[in-house]
Enzyme design. Structure first.
Site, short mmCIF file in Angstrom:
data_model
loop_
_atom_site.label_atom_id
_atom_site.label_comp_id
_atom_site.label_asym_id
_atom_site.label_seq_id
_atom_site.Cartn_x
_atom_site.Cartn_y
_atom_site.Cartn_z
N ASP A 339 0.84 -1.19 0.00
CA ASP A 339 0.00 0.00 0.00
C ASP A 339 0.88 1.25 0.00
OD1 ASP A 339 -2.62 1.39 0.50
OD2 ASP A 339 -1.58 1.94 2.36
N GLU A 375 1.75 -0.34 -5.03
CA GLU A 375 0.80 0.72 -5.35
C GLU A 375 1.66 1.96 -5.52
OE1 GLU A 375 -3.41 2.48 -3.73
OE2 GLU A 375 -1.81 2.23 -2.26
#
Length: 689
Positions: A339, A375
Site C-alpha cells: 500500500d 501501489e
C-alpha cells in the site's frame, strides 16, 4: 527473569521458556507486563534486565505459549523533541504473533490528557491496560505436510483481489462465514478454480484497529488499512482465535494451485498524528518509528493518515523485513501488494528507486522468490511514481484503469491510449529490463466503483459513510447508460451487460498481469458507493443470491481463452519488431477497411474502432502450428464492417464475440465481418504453416 538474548525480536518460545526482545533507542527502562488468561488482570510487571545496543531483552523460564502480555516503556515525555514515552500506557509488542482483540476506545488510550490546554503536550497518568488488547505468546509451528507453493509464473497469473469477510459473509455455503477458513472452504475453492484465477490477493489481514471516529458514527474500519501488528493476523477473521486457521487457509488454497498475496501497510500505522492514541510504536520510541517534521512535535504525513513509518531507521526497516519474511517462511504466503509504496521509497531528497527498503528486498534470498506488487503513489511530494519502481516489482496501473474506462465510455480521442494499454503500457514500463507483466492491469479495485457500478452510476453515492458524500473520487469515468442506479428497463440492462463484457474482454486481451475485483465476475454492486472503507455491511458484502450467472460464464470463458493463447501472455513488449521466425512484425494496427493506421487516423478524436493483429514476439511459436496470430477489434461505436487480414495459408476463426457471449467458435468465410456495436471480437489464425 534472566538475561536472555537480543535476537530474535519479539516473544520466542524455545520449549523451556520464552525470550523477550524489544527495540527502543530512546527508552530508559522497559517492562514486561504479564496478565491472567482472560487478559483482565495484570499479575506481574518485570523489568527486561539487559540492553544490547538498542534492544532490551530478558528470558522467563517455564513460560508457555498462550501467555498474555504487554509492554511499558519508560523515558522522556518531551513531545517538542519527538519523545512521547508514557509508562502508564500498555503497549502492543510490535512482533506479537497474536492479539486478543482490538482496543476499546477510551481517553485513557491517549498519552496526553484529553481536553487539556495544548492537549498533546500534557501528560496522562491513567492506566490504559483495561482498554488494550493483549499480545499473546505463540509458537507458529504448523504441520504443513506436503504443502508446496504454486509458484505461478507472472505471465500466467490472474489476480483476484478479495476481502475475507466481504467475499464469504453472504455465501450460502462458505463456513464459518467471514473467516480465513471460509476463504478456503470447498465452495470457494470450486469458485476460484472454475473462474480460472491463480492468485488470491487479500485486503489487509494483519491486525488493525477500528478508528474511534468511525465507531462514534456506528461504522467500522472495514478495509483494514490501519495496522496495529505486523506479525499477527487480525482476530476478526479467526473463528476460534488460533493463528493456525490462517495457515490452514493457505495450505488449502495451495492444494488447489492458488497463490496467496497479502495487501500490506508498511507506510504508516494506526496511531495517527500527535492527537492519536499511544498503542505501540509511539510509546516504544516515537522518534525512531516515525518520520517527524522539523518541529519534532509533529509528524510528516505523506500517507494522509497522520503519520509515516520511518523505514530509514535500520531497526524499523528490520521490523518490516522480519515481518515480510515471517509471512513467507512461517505462514507460506506467496507475495505482497504494498500500500502507498512510494512512501517506502521516499528519502530526504525525494523518491529513490534505490532507497534502503528496495535495496533490502532486492538482495533478500527469501523475498526475491515471491511476487512483489507496488501501489505506485501516495500524497507526498513527487508521490506519483507509476513505472519508476525497480524490478522485480509489479505495479498497479491506474492509467490502464482510466484509459480503458474512457475508451468504452466513448470519450473523444481515446483510441491511442487504448493501444498503449493493450500493449503493456510500454511508455511507463519498458525500461530497466522490466517485462510487460510489470503492469498490473485492472478495471476496478477495492477503492472506487465496482464493475457493475461503472455502468450503472454517473455519480458516487457515499451517503452511508456519514461524510455528506464528500469522500471518495468524484471522477470515476463511469456511465449509467441512461438511468442512475438499478432499473427494470430491459434495454438499459442489456446495454450495461454488453459494456461490462467489452470491458472484461479488453482486460484479458491486454499485455500485462490482469487483476479483477472479487464480485465483479457475478455482477455485484455497491449501490454506487465508491469508498466503502467503513462499510462492514450489505454495501460491501458480496451478494451471492443475486449472482449474474450469464456474466460469470462469460468471464470464465474469456479467462480460459487468455490461458489458451500465449500470444496474450508474452513477457516481451510488442513494438512492431520483426520476428525471427518469418521476418514478419509482431504487431499491426489496422483501420476497419484493412489498411494500416496512419498518423491522421491516430489523431482523429472520433476514432472509436481499433483493430490490432498480434503475433509471437520472437523465436518459434510457443505452441506448434495451431495458432500463430490473434486479430482483435475493439469497437466502442456502432456496428461496423471490418476487413480481416490475409490469413495466408491458415484460417481465421472467431473465438470471442462480446456481443454474442454464447457464440460458438466459427471460421471466417470471407474477407470481412460485421463487428457489433460496443463489442470486442477476437479471431485466431489457425493452421498456418
Amino acid at each position: 527473569m534472566t538475561a536472555g538474548r537480543p535476537a530474535p525480536l519479539g516473544a520466542t518460545f524455545d520449549g523451556d521458556g520464552v525470550n523477550f526482545a524489544v527495540f527502543s533507542e530512546n527508552a530508559t527502562r522497559m517492562q514486561l507486563c504479564l496478565f491472567t488468561p482472560d487478559g483482565q488482570t495484570e499479575t506481574d510487571r518485570l523489568d527486561l534486565p539487559e540492553r544490547d545496543g538498542d534492544v532490551w531483552h530478558g528470558y522467563v523460564s517455564g513460560m508457555r505459549p498462550g501467555q498474555r502480555y504487554g509492554l511499558r516503556a519508560h523515558g522522556p515525555y518531551r513531545p517538542d523533541e519527538g519523545h512521547r514515552f508514557n509508562h502508564h500506557k500498555l503497549l502492543i509488542d510490535p512482533y506479537a504473533k497474536r492479539l486478543t482483540g482490538h482496543p476499546a476506545w477510551n481517553d485513557a488510550l491517549m498519552g496526553y490528557t484529553v481536553g487539556a490546554k495544548q492537549q498533546d503536550l500534557s501528560f496522562d497518568t491513567r492506566d490504559s491496560a483495561p482498554y488494550m488488547p493483549k499480545s499473546v505468546v505463540e509458537d507458529p509451528a504448523f504441520t504443513w505436510g506436503g504443502d508446496t507453493r504454486p509458484e505461478v509464473l507472472t505471465e500466467e497469473a490472474v489476480i483476484y483481489e478479495a476481502h475475507v469477510k466481504g467475499l464469504t459473509r453472504l455465501h450460502p455455503k462458505a463456513e464459518p462465514p467471514g473467516t480465513f477458513l471460509a476463504m478456503a472452504s470447498d465452495p470457494m475453492l470450486e469458485h476460484y478454480t472454475k473462474l480460472g484465477v491463480t492468485s488470491i490477493e487479500l485486503l489487509p489481514i494483519q491486525a488493525f484497529v477500528n478508528d474511534g471516529f468511525l465507531e462514534e458514527k456506528g461504522l467500522t474500519n472495514y478495509w483494514g488499512y490501519q495496522t496495529l501488528g505486523y506479525f499477527a493476523p487480525d482476530p476478526r477473521y479467526l473463528s476460534e482465535g488460533k493463528i493456525n486457521e490462517f495457515q490452514q487457509m493457505v495450505a488449502r488454497l495451495h492444494s488447489a494451485g492458488l497463490e496467496v498475496i497479502l495487501d500490506v501497510v508498511y507506510n504508516h500505522t494506526c496511531e495517527g498524528n500527535e492527537m492519536g492514541p499511544t498503542l505501540a510504536f509511539r510509546g516504544l520510541d516515537n522518534a525512531a518509528y516515525y518520520r517527524l517534521a522539523d518541529d519534532r512535535r509533529y509528524y510528516i504525513n505523506d500517507t494522509g493518515t497522520g503519520n509515516t513509518l520511518n523505514v530509514d531507521n535500520p531497526m524499523v526497516l528490520r521490523m518490516v523485513m522480519d515481518s515480510l519474511r515471517y509471512w513467507v517462511q512461517e505462514m507460506h504466503v506467496d507475495g505482497f501488494r504494498f500500500d502507498l509504496c512510494s512512501t517506502l521509497g521516499r528519502t530526504d531528497t525525494g523518491f529513490d528507486r534505490g532507497a534502503a527498503f528496495f535495496d533490502a528486498i532486492r538482495q533478500d534470498p527469501v523475498l526475491t522468490q515471491v511476487k512483489l506488487i507496488a501501489e505506485p503513489w501516495d500524497i507526498g511530494p513527487g508521490g506519483y511514481q507509476l513505472g519508476a519502481f525497480p524490478p522485480p516489482f509489479l505495479e498497479w496501473n491506474d492509467k490502464y484503469r482510466d484509459g480503458v474506462r474512457r475508451f468504452w465510455r466513448r470519450d473523444p480521442g481515446r483510441a491511442p491510449d487504448l493501444a498503449e494499454r493493450l500493449t503493456g503500457s510500454a511508455t511507463q514500463f519498458d525500461h530497466s529490463g522490466r517485462p510487460a507483466t510489470a503492469s498490473v492491469n485492472f478495471l476496478t479495485a477495492h477503492d472506487g466503483f465496482v464493475l457493475h457500478d461503472i455502468v450503472s452510476y454517473n455519480e458516487k453515492h457515499n451517503e452511508a459513510n456519514g461524510e455528506d458524500n464528500r469522500d471518495g473520487h468524484s471522477n470515476n469515468y463511469s456511465d449509467n447508460m441512461g438511468v442512475e442506479g438499478e432499473t427494470s428497463d430491459k434495454r438499459v440492462n442489456e446495454d450495461r451487460a454488453r459494456r461490462k463484457r467489452a470491458l472484461m474482454t479488453t482486460l484479458f486481451l491486454s499485455q500485462g498481469t490482469p487483476m479483477i475485483l472479487a464480485g465483479d465476475e457475478i455482477g455485484n454492486s455497491q449501490m454506487g458507493n465508491n469508498n466503502a472503507y467503513a462499510q462492514d455491511s450489505e454495501i460491501s458484502w458480496i451478494d451471492w443470491s443475486r449472482a449474474d450467472e450469464d456474466f460469470l460464464r462469460f468471464v470464465q470463458r474469456i479467462i480460459a481463452f487468455r490461458k489458451d493463447q500465449p500470444i496474450l501472455r508474452q513477457k516481451r513488449f510488442l513494438h512492431s519488431r520483426e520476428r525471427m521466425i518469418d521476418g514478419m512484425e509482431d504487431l499491426f494496427w489496422r483501420r476497419p477497411d484493412g489498411k494500416p493506421m496512419e498518423p491522421s487516423d491516430w489523431n482523429d478524436p472520433g476514432l472509436q474502432t481499433l483493430c490490432v493483429e498480434m503475433r509471437t514476439a520472437s523465436g518459434t511459436p510457443p505452441y506448434g502450428a495451431t495458432a500463430t496470430a490473434i486479430f482483435a477489434v475493439f469497437n466502442a461505436g456502432d456496428a461496423i464492417e471490418v476487413a480481416i487480414p490475409d490469413p495466408g495459408t491458415g484460417t481465421w476463426s472467431k473465438h470471442i464475440d462480446s456481443a454474442d457471449p454464447e457464440g460458438e467458435i466459427a471460421p471466417v468465410e470471407n474477407g470481412s465481418i460485421e463487428v457489433g456495436r460496443e463489442s470486442v471480437s477476437v479471431f485466431v489464425l489457425e493452421g498456418e504453416e
